[in-house]
Design a protein around this motif. Structure first.
Motif, PDB file in Angstrom:
ATOM      1  N   LEU A 169       6.041  -3.430   1.084  1.00 54.10           N
ATOM      2  CA  LEU A 169       4.994  -2.313   1.651  1.00 54.10           C
ATOM      3  C   LEU A 169       4.631  -2.496   3.039  1.00 54.10           C
ATOM      4  O   LEU A 169       4.275  -3.472   3.614  1.00 54.10           O
ATOM      5  N   VAL A 170       5.169  -1.215   3.726  1.00 55.13           N
ATOM      6  CA  VAL A 170       4.893  -1.033   5.066  1.00 55.13           C
ATOM      7  C   VAL A 170       3.993   0.112   5.402  1.00 55.13           C
ATOM      8  O   VAL A 170       4.098   1.124   4.419  1.00 55.13           O
ATOM      9  N   GLY A 171       3.197   0.162   6.342  1.00 54.15           N
ATOM     10  CA  GLY A 171       2.565   1.368   6.526  1.00 54.15           C
ATOM     11  C   GLY A 171       2.538   1.889   8.176  1.00 54.15           C
ATOM     12  O   GLY A 171       2.833   1.051   9.043  1.00 54.15           O
ATOM     13  N   ARG A 172       1.738   2.918   8.513  1.00 58.53           N
ATOM     14  CA  ARG A 172       2.015   3.464   9.856  1.00 58.53           C
ATOM     15  C   ARG A 172       0.274   3.938  10.232  1.00 58.53           C
ATOM     16  O   ARG A 172      -0.128   4.658   9.396  1.00 58.53           O
ATOM     17  N   GLN A 173      -0.001   3.910  11.468  1.00 56.75           N
ATOM     18  CA  GLN A 173      -1.043   4.358  12.135  1.00 56.75           C
ATOM     19  C   GLN A 173      -0.803   5.886  12.809  1.00 56.75           C
ATOM     20  O   GLN A 173       0.386   5.524  13.442  1.00 56.75           O
ATOM     21  N   GLU A 246      -7.684   4.932   7.510  1.00 56.26           N
ATOM     22  CA  GLU A 246      -7.157   3.661   8.025  1.00 56.26           C
ATOM     23  C   GLU A 246      -5.758   3.740   8.336  1.00 56.26           C
ATOM     24  O   GLU A 246      -5.172   3.306   9.313  1.00 56.26           O
ATOM     25  N   ILE A 247      -5.047   4.305   7.337  1.00 62.85           N
ATOM     26  CA  ILE A 247      -3.429   4.441   7.572  1.00 62.85           C
ATOM     27  C   ILE A 247      -2.926   5.863   7.266  1.00 62.85           C
ATOM     28  O   ILE A 247      -3.611   6.526   6.648  1.00 62.85           O
ATOM     29  N   GLU A 248      -1.909   6.439   8.123  1.00 63.53           N
ATOM     30  CA  GLU A 248      -1.409   7.541   7.961  1.00 63.53           C
ATOM     31  C   GLU A 248      -0.337   7.775   6.833  1.00 63.53           C
ATOM     32  O   GLU A 248      -0.376   8.567   5.987  1.00 63.53           O
ATOM     33  N   ASP A 249       0.275   6.650   6.837  1.00 61.98           N
ATOM     34  CA  ASP A 249       1.165   6.834   5.774  1.00 61.98           C
ATOM     35  C   ASP A 249       1.773   5.327   5.331  1.00 61.98           C
ATOM     36  O   ASP A 249       1.531   4.463   6.056  1.00 61.98           O
ATOM     37  N   ALA A 250       2.444   5.159   4.170  1.00 56.48           N
ATOM     38  CA  ALA A 250       2.730   3.806   3.618  1.00 56.48           C
ATOM     39  C   ALA A 250       3.924   4.022   2.788  1.00 56.48           C
ATOM     40  O   ALA A 250       4.225   5.082   2.015  1.00 56.48           O
ATOM     41  N   MET A 251       4.878   3.014   2.807  1.00 58.01           N
ATOM     42  CA  MET A 251       6.031   3.315   1.665  1.00 58.01           C
ATOM     43  C   MET A 251       6.511   1.880   1.399  1.00 58.01           C
ATOM     44  O   MET A 251       6.359   0.830   2.148  1.00 58.01           O
ATOM     45  N   TRP A 252       7.169   1.855   0.300  1.00 59.48           N
ATOM     46  CA  TRP A 252       8.079   0.552  -0.154  1.00 59.48           C
ATOM     47  C   TRP A 252       9.178   0.673   0.504  1.00 59.48           C
ATOM     48  O   TRP A 252      10.075   1.632   0.315  1.00 59.48           O
ATOM     49  N   VAL A 253       9.843  -0.496   1.005  1.00 58.57           N
ATOM     50  CA  VAL A 253      10.998  -0.467   1.500  1.00 58.57           C
ATOM     51  C   VAL A 253      11.898  -1.690   1.358  1.00 58.57           C
ATOM     52  O   VAL A 253      11.313  -2.756   1.040  1.00 58.57           O
ATOM     53  N   THR A 254      13.115  -1.488   1.369  1.00 55.00           N
ATOM     54  CA  THR A 254      14.197  -2.547   0.869  1.00 55.00           C
ATOM     55  C   THR A 254      14.362  -3.640   2.028  1.00 55.00           C
ATOM     56  O   THR A 254      14.095  -3.285   2.908  1.00 55.00           O
TER      57      THR A 254
END
Length: 292
Positions: A169-173, A246-254
């Motif tokens: 799981l990664v996210g961005r501000q 807190e965060i704008e978006d998040a997603m699961w990445v391989t």
């Protein structure tokens, strides 16, 4: 685990000399002594990305020397001007300099920057409000009113990857460069363990419950003075419920997607954090680990 940014300095912090006035006087009188050249809180570097040093004779008027320690036996100092408070603002130029600096240079700069910034923020006693003054060669301040001693602080921050079914799981501000994603992170709160902070922050920011937290590495982060504690945890499921404050978006990445991002591939799904950030090292460690 590969080298982590802001670590690897060859500095002998010379703790035994900090309470020894004669040793400090000798260090200040050493003709070889070096003074770090700063523009505010930013470093000056040469074409190779190495820090620039001057003689103690070049100490700016109104500044005091902070004893950083010794390198190859030579005393090294940083200048402190209590009348110029810069806060933790990072100039646009600093990011480019950090990308050029060798690890040992960035580590030494991080220690100096954090120490100078701490002094500028602690000119008055938190207990009684009286003015404080330097002691321990610059590694503490003492209150002139009540005698309380104050020491440079470090704020613990957990930075973590939750993993589920071979993905992280990664996210961005919102303030980050377009397309950049990184590990989630947050301050450790009082009365909380590292594992508890990882679980709480992941749940608060992304709505994901985690378990089996494992430590990976740590990094001093000199903006203003944090200790980043990198971890990986197992997510119970992959459903997301984001806290948009807190965060704008998040997603699961391989792992393949992470490798592409770390390599700077033009078709990468996201942009990776810079190499000097521990998030880059954490993503690298996860991408190189065997899939569970």
């Amino acid at each position: 685990m590969r080298e982590v940014g802001f670590t690897g300095a060859t500095l002998d912090r010379a703790d035994r000399e900090r309470n020894d006035p004669e040793a400090l006087s000798a260090a200040l009188g050493d003709w070889r002594a070096r003074l770090l050249v700063l523009d505010g809180l930013d470093p000056r570097i040469d074409a190779a990305g190495r820090l620039i040093w001057a003689s103690l004779a070049d100490l700016p008027e109104g500044s005091e020397p902070l004893f950083l320690g010794r390198i190859d036996g030579i005393p090294h100092f940083a200048p402190l001007d209590m009348h110029r408070r810069h806060g933790a603002v990072r100039s646009p130029a600093l990011f480019g300099m950090l990308a050029l600096m060798p690890a040992d240079q960035a580590s030494l700069y991080a220690a100096a920057r954090s120490l100078v910034d701490w002094h500028q923020r602690h000119g008055f006693c938190a207990a009684c409000g009286s003015a404080t003054e330097i002691f321990r060669s610059g590694w503490a301040r003492r209150c002139g009113g009540c005698g309380a001693e104050h020491f440079p602080r470090t704020d613990p921050v957990v930075i973590m990857l939750a993993e589920h079914d071979g993905r992280a799981l990664v996210g961005r501000q919102k303030a980050w460069p377009a397309g950049r994603y990184s590990a989630l992170a947050g301050f450790v709160e009082v009365g909380e363990s590292i594992e508890e902070a990882v679980a709480r922050e992941t749940l608060e920011e992304a709505g994901v419950q985690v378990r089996s937290v494992r430590y990976v590495a740590s990094q001093p982060w000199p903006f203003a003075s944090s200790l980043m504690i990198a971890c990986i945890a197992e997510a119970q499921d992959d459903a997301l419920d984001l806290d948009r404050n807190e965060i704008e978006d998040a997603m699961w990445v391989t792992r393949d997607e992470v490798r592409a991002a770390l390599a700077g591939a033009p078709d990468a799904r996201f942009g990776a954090p810079p190499r000097y950030a521990i998030a880059h090292s954490l993503l690298t460690a996860w991408a190189e680990s065997p899939a569970g």
